[in-house]
Design a protein around this motif. Structure first.
Motif, PDB file in Angstrom:
ATOM      1  N   SER A   2       0.840  -1.186   0.000  1.00 13.37           N
ATOM      2  CA  SER A   2       0.000   0.000   0.000  1.00 13.37           C
ATOM      3  C   SER A   2       0.879   1.241   0.000  1.00 13.37           C
ATOM      4  N   LYS A  48       6.792   3.638  -9.224  1.00 16.31           N
ATOM      5  CA  LYS A  48       6.230   4.227  -8.000  1.00 16.31           C
ATOM      6  C   LYS A  48       7.255   5.127  -7.320  1.00 16.31           C
ATOM      7  N   GLU A  84      -1.690   4.122 -21.536  1.00 16.32           N
ATOM      8  CA  GLU A  84      -3.037   4.012 -20.974  1.00 16.32           C
ATOM      9  C   GLU A  84      -3.416   2.545 -20.737  1.00 16.32           C
ATOM     10  N   LYS A  90      -1.162   3.935 -13.083  1.00 13.90           N
ATOM     11  CA  LYS A  90      -2.115   4.921 -13.626  1.00 13.90           C
ATOM     12  C   LYS A  90      -2.753   5.777 -12.533  1.00 13.90           C
ATOM     13  N   ASP A  91      -3.161   5.138 -11.438  1.00 17.00           N
ATOM     14  CA  ASP A  91      -3.826   5.882 -10.368  1.00 17.00           C
ATOM     15  C   ASP A  91      -2.884   6.890  -9.727  1.00 17.00           C
ATOM     16  N   LEU A  92      -1.634   6.507  -9.533  1.00 16.11           N
ATOM     17  CA  LEU A  92      -0.652   7.426  -8.962  1.00 16.11           C
ATOM     18  C   LEU A  92      -0.350   8.575  -9.924  1.00 16.11           C
ATOM     19  N   ARG A  94      -2.445   9.768 -12.145  1.00 17.83           N
ATOM     20  CA  ARG A  94      -3.627  10.644 -12.112  1.00 17.83           C
ATOM     21  C   ARG A  94      -3.556  11.574 -10.899  1.00 17.83           C
ATOM     22  N   PHE A  95      -3.177  11.007  -9.756  1.00 15.95           N
ATOM     23  CA  PHE A  95      -3.049  11.814  -8.539  1.00 15.95           C
ATOM     24  C   PHE A  95      -1.985  12.898  -8.717  1.00 15.95           C
ATOM     25  N   VAL A 126      -1.463   8.142 -21.029  1.00 20.06           N
ATOM     26  CA  VAL A 126      -2.300   8.636 -19.936  1.00 20.06           C
ATOM     27  C   VAL A 126      -2.424  10.153 -20.042  1.00 20.06           C
TER      28      VAL A 126
END
Length: 152
Positions: A2, A48, A84, A90-92, A94-95, A126
């Motif tokens: 996480s 990451k 994409e 992708k989520d990171l 976007r953040f 993306v």
């Protein structure tokens, strides 16, 4: 695994012109710190780290009221970071893009062309990502312009 992210304010800066792929690219004029982050691996852990390193830089300099500019340059297998369809982060992204829209995501156009030829279809990037002709050339140009280099 996480990841905990802290929402931080973007550093204010005024635009300066810089040439990228024949177009004008906004670069913060008042940025005291300018950092280019290299990603050339399809390892999600490295991707990451590139994102969290960028967030940490922006938070630390923002806390000190020092402007900072960050560009993440991906080439080779690292281009998967900005795809994409294959990005494991992708989520990171976007953040990061939502909280710091001035962070630049540059994907190697040469690598994209090779992937498109090998896969037989165009690639979608993306939101916030753009193509530069050659990722390695972009890295060199930024370093020659005085940007600090980071490789997670």
């Amino acid at each position: 695994m996480s990841v905990t992210l802290v929402l931080i304010d973007a550093c204010a800066a005024s635009p300066k012109e810089s040439r990228v792929q024949g177009a004008v690219q906004a670069v913060p004029k008042t940025a005291v710190h300018r950092v280019v982050v290299q990603v050339n691996s399809d390892d999600p852990v490295i991707m990451k780290h590139a994102i969290t390193n960028s967030l940490n830089l922006l938070k630390a300099y923002g806390d000190r009221n020092e402007a900072a500019a960050v560009e993440i340059v991906a080439y080779g297998a690292g281009v998967n970071m900005f795809r994409e369809d294959t990005s494991p982060v992708k989520d990171l992204l976007r953040f990061l893009h939502a909280t710091h829209p001035d962070v630049v995501f540059s994907a190697c156009g040469n690598t994209i062309a090779i992937m498109e030829r090998n896969e037989g279809h165009p690639l979608s990037l993306v939101d916030g990502a753009r193509s530069v002709p050659f990722g390695v050339v972009r890295l060199v140009e930024l370093q020659e312009a005085g940007w600090s280099y980071l490789r997670p």
